[in-house]
Design an enzyme around this catalytic site. Structure first.
Site, PDB file in Angstrom:
ATOM      1  CE1 TYR A   1      35.035  68.738  17.160  1.00  0.00           C
ATOM      2  CE2 TYR A   1      36.806  67.549  18.227  1.00  0.00           C
ATOM      3  CZ  TYR A   1      36.290  68.331  17.317  1.00  0.00           C
ATOM      4  OH  TYR A   1      37.023  68.600  16.162  1.00  0.00           O
TER       5      TYR A   1
ATOM      6  CG  ASN B   1      29.871  69.382  11.792  1.00  0.00           C
ATOM      7  OD1 ASN B   1      30.967  69.566  11.007  1.00  0.00           O
ATOM      8  ND2 ASN B   1      30.078  69.421  13.072  1.00  0.00           N
TER       9      ASN B   1
ATOM     10  CG  HIS C   1      38.693  72.374   7.311  1.00  0.00           C
ATOM     11  ND1 HIS C   1      38.245  73.466   7.942  1.00  0.00           N
ATOM     12  CD2 HIS C   1      38.546  71.586   8.480  1.00  0.00           C
ATOM     13  CE1 HIS C   1      37.891  73.373   8.910  1.00  0.00           C
ATOM     14  NE2 HIS C   1      37.815  71.946   9.511  1.00  0.00           N
TER      15      HIS C   1
ATOM     16  CG  ASP D   1      32.399  71.204  -7.537  1.00  0.00           C
ATOM     17  OD1 ASP D   1      32.474  72.364  -7.407  1.00  0.00           O
ATOM     18  OD2 ASP D   1      33.085  70.604  -8.146  1.00  0.00           O
TER      19      ASP D   1
ATOM     20  CG  HIS E   1      32.349  73.748  11.637  1.00  0.00           C
ATOM     21  ND1 HIS E   1      32.548  72.650  11.109  1.00  0.00           N
ATOM     22  CD2 HIS E   1      32.056  74.663  10.773  1.00  0.00           C
ATOM     23  CE1 HIS E   1      32.822  72.924   9.792  1.00  0.00           C
ATOM     24  NE2 HIS E   1      32.507  74.040   9.559  1.00  0.00           N
ATOM     25  CG  LEU E   2      29.343  69.584  17.512  1.00  0.00           C
ATOM     26  CD1 LEU E   2      29.897  68.555  17.036  1.00  0.00           C
ATOM     27  CD2 LEU E   2      28.173  69.869  18.324  1.00  0.00           C
ATOM     28  CB  SER E   3      35.085  72.899  17.790  1.00  0.00           C
ATOM     29  OG  SER E   3      35.763  72.761  16.664  1.00  0.00           O
TER      30      SER E   3
ATOM     31  NE  ARG F   1      41.387  71.516  13.994  1.00  0.00           N
ATOM     32  CZ  ARG F   1      40.773  70.313  13.772  1.00  0.00           C
ATOM     33  NH1 ARG F   1      39.792  69.907  13.163  1.00  0.00           N
ATOM     34  NH2 ARG F   1      41.703  69.424  14.171  1.00  0.00           N
TER      35      ARG F   1
HETATM   36  C1  DQA Z   1      34.240  69.831  13.129  1.00  0.00           C
HETATM   37  C2  DQA Z   1      35.492  70.874  13.143  1.00  0.00           C
HETATM   38  C3  DQA Z   1      36.524  70.210  12.137  1.00  0.00           C
HETATM   39  O1  DQA Z   1      37.696  70.975  11.793  1.00  0.00           O
HETATM   40  C4  DQA Z   1      36.754  68.763  12.557  1.00  0.00           C
HETATM   41  O2  DQA Z   1      37.718  68.171  11.562  1.00  0.00           O
HETATM   42  C5  DQA Z   1      35.814  67.979  12.963  1.00  0.00           C
HETATM   43  C6  DQA Z   1      34.591  68.591  13.530  1.00  0.00           C
HETATM   44  C7  DQA Z   1      33.264  70.644  14.289  1.00  0.00           C
HETATM   45  O3  DQA Z   1      32.216  70.237  14.425  1.00  0.00           O
HETATM   46  O4  DQA Z   1      33.826  71.413  15.463  1.00  0.00           O
HETATM   47  O5  DQA Z   1      35.653  66.682  12.786  1.00  0.00           O
HETATM   48  O6  DQA Z   1      33.456  70.213  12.007  1.00  0.00           O
END
Ligand code: DQA
Length: 144
Positions: free
Chosen positions: A22, A73, A79, A86, A99-101, A110
């Site tokens: 992250y 995010n 997931h 909804d 998503h940061l990652s 994921r």
């Molecule tokens: C996330 C990726 C998700 O899988 C994880 O549960 C997070 C952060 C991301 O920003 O990479 O909490 O959303």
């Protein structure tokens, strides 16, 4: 242009999560950057974060008819939270999932997003810059 940025569960402790995944940035630092990018792009930004799914759903409803774009995010809710899908289904403004990652290159669970097919764009694995890309996308889309 009004853009809501909704960050979900565990993003308040971003700087305490694995820096290799992250990047070690804190949520206030991330939000400061988002506000700066937003003002450079002439947008009015509202950043919010919660660990409570019902609040996140309320904020999706709050964007109805008011926000011109929404960046989400939802963290791990991405997931499995059909309630968030909804809620976002009601939003007519374009939605970008960030998503940061790189969730597509991590654990199997994921790789699935409840938002599939609902969002105008998806940005993964770019760290904080992913939010800038999402903002630029929404601005460009509004202008075209
Ligand atoms: C996330 C990726 C998700 O899988 C994880 O549960 C997070 C952060 C991301 O920003 O990479 O909490 O959303």
């Amino acid at each position: 242009m009004r853009i809501d940025v909704l960050n979900g569960v565990n993003l308040n402790v971003l700087d305490r999560r694995d820096p290799g995944t992250y990047g070690g940035v804190s949520l206030p630092e991330l939000e400061t950057r988002i506000y700066e990018w937003g003002s450079q792009l002439g947008c009015s930004i509202r950043c919010r974060q919660t660990n409570h799914e019902g609040d996140f759903v309320d904020w999706c409803h709050d964007a109805l008819g008011r926000a011109d774009g929404v960046i989400v995010n939802p963290g791990a809710w991405t997931h499995y939270s059909w309630a968030i899908r909804d809620a976002l289904e009601l939003v007519e403004a374009p939605i970008v999932e960030v998503h940061l990652s790189n969730v597509d290159d991590r654990e199997e669970w994921r790789r699935h997003s409840v938002l599939e097919g609902l969002t105008a764009a998806r940005v993964v694995g770019k760290g904080p810059d992913g939010y800038r890309e999402a903002l630029a996308f929404l601005v460009e889309r509004a202008g075209s």
